[in-house]
Design a protein around this motif. Structure first.
Motif, short mmCIF file in Angstrom:
data_model
loop_
_atom_site.label_atom_id
_atom_site.label_comp_id
_atom_site.label_asym_id
_atom_site.label_seq_id
_atom_site.Cartn_x
_atom_site.Cartn_y
_atom_site.Cartn_z
N THR A 1 1.38 -1.50 -0.32
CA THR A 1 -0.07 0.17 -0.26
C THR A 1 0.75 1.20 0.01
OG1 THR A 1 -1.74 1.49 1.23
CG2 THR A 1 -0.27 -0.15 2.40
N ASP B 1 -0.52 4.00 1.21
CA ASP B 1 -1.31 5.15 1.92
C ASP B 1 -1.06 4.47 3.67
OD1 ASP B 1 -3.51 6.96 3.04
OD2 ASP B 1 -4.27 4.84 4.26
N GLU B 2 -0.18 5.53 4.35
CA GLU B 2 0.44 5.84 5.07
C GLU B 2 -0.45 5.36 6.61
OE1 GLU B 2 2.99 8.45 8.77
OE2 GLU B 2 2.62 8.93 7.27
N THR C 1 -3.02 3.26 6.14
CA THR C 1 -3.87 2.07 5.77
C THR C 1 -2.43 0.79 6.46
OG1 THR C 1 -4.92 2.53 3.96
CG2 THR C 1 -4.19 -0.01 3.88
#
Length: 357
Positions: free
Chosen positions: A37, A39-40, A42
């Motif tokens: 991913t 997204d941090e 997530t």
């Protein structure tokens, strides 16, 4: 571009080329893994879930963490299919049904419930083949890996088939005579071959000349439904008919490529011969099993000759002993010895007329 890693008591979280990764050591196990991913937020959640899973596995073993999805992936990647010889298509709906479930937590009763949910109103044989058998195959593979215990599940009871009727020798003779009259020797030979060897139509039509050894009276079938190379033994009648076809090494000896086409031609021939229409399965594999048993062939010999693995399937699905009572009575007759039936009849009490008082 490398972002500054997040430091914590467990794994370190860092971004490499825009994708978040974890690394570090948990319970002595070195970890380096992409979280997949960008997204941090997530990534932080995935990291926490992964750490929890690793500690749980360390404390309670593989059975505490391995899921049905993981077991299915391992099973399919290492040569498993779907437990029925298929390509795994039956496993896909089962995966959705047991999504997120630990493989070791699934019970036999749940497999039956799953089958009813996925295939409502379908025949018991369908539920067994498309749900219970493939699901059990995955779980037993997980058991082999040490991820869970073995599972026991009762399959749905399948009523004895009434769809297929075995062909008699009289039916076979009339069918072959009509096929020969219509100049269809390949069809005559094919039906006789299936009838006398128990070979499936899909396997029979793939046989080429180089698969035959007529002097030895054998034919070698390529990979069958059970993924095995098998040998079928030929009668003298079959050897004579196959020799008359004069097939070349790389030619299909029976000439057909489509099982449906064979059934269509069989239907026309049976109609012209004035006999009942039987499918390739009825006239072939089904008849082989029934006729072999009715001719007093040992069950194990009949199963091995036709390539059956399950004695239960063989007896419940294919074998119809129409003369069972008569045959058993004959056995007792032989034990008793000859009896004067006229004398025996004279000793029987006269039947009363039900109308007399």
């Amino acid at each position: 571009m490398r972002a500054k890693p997040h430091r914590s008591k467990g794994l370190d979280l860092k971004c490499i080329d825009g994708v978040w990764h974890v690394s570090g050591t948990i319970a002595g196990e070195r970890i380096r893994k992409s979280l997949g991913t960008r997204d941090e937020t997530t990534a932080l959640q995935l990291k926490a879930d992964y750490e929890t899973r690793l500690w749980k596995r360390h404390q309670f073993g593989e059975e505490a963490v391995r899921t049905f999805e993981e077991a299915a992936v391992e099973y399919l990647q290492h040569g498993g299919k779907d437990g029925t010889g298929g390509d795994g298509k039956f496993i896909k709906p089962i995966l959705a049904h047991f999504k997120g479930r630990r493989v070791g937590s699934i019970t036999g009763a749940e497999l039956r419930s799953m089958a009813n949910t996925l295939y409502p109103g379908r025949a018991p044989a369908t539920k067994n083949r498309q749900a219970i058998v493939p699901a059990r195959a995955v779980i037993m593979y997980a058991h082999h890996l040490g991820w869970c215990g073995a599972i026991s599940v009762e399959q749905f009871k399948v009523p004895k088939s009434k769809k297929h009727k075995p062909a008699t020798r009289e039916w076979l003779d009339k069918f072959m005579a009509e096929a020969d009259r219509r100049k269809l020797p390949h069809l005559s030979c094919l039906v006789l071959f299936m009838h006398q060897t128990g070979t499936r139509i899909s396997e029979a039509i793939r046989i080429v000349g180089k698969d035959l050894d007529l002097p030895a009276r054998i034919v070698v079938l390529g990979k069958t439904k059970t993924d095995e190379w098998v040998t079928r033994y030929l009668t003298a009648e079959l050897v004579a008919r196959i020799a008359g076809l004069d097939a070349k090494d790389d030619e299909r000896i029976f000439g057909y490529t489509d099982p449906k086409a064979v059934n269509r031609v069989m239907k026309r021939v049976a109609k012209d011969a004035g006999i009942e229409m039987l499918t390739t399965h009825s006239a072939g594999r089904h008849s082989f099993a029934t006729n072999a048993i009715n001719a007093n062939a040992p069950i194990k010999d009949a199963m091995d000759a036709g390539g059956w693995k399950s004695a239960r399937l063989f007896m419940e699905t294919y074998v119809h002993s129409h003369e069972a009572g008569k045959n058993v009575a004959s056995i007792f007759d032989r034990q008793t010895g000859p009896i004067d039936m006229n004398e025996a009849s004279a000793k029987l009490p006269r039947r009363r007329n039900a109308q007399k008082s």
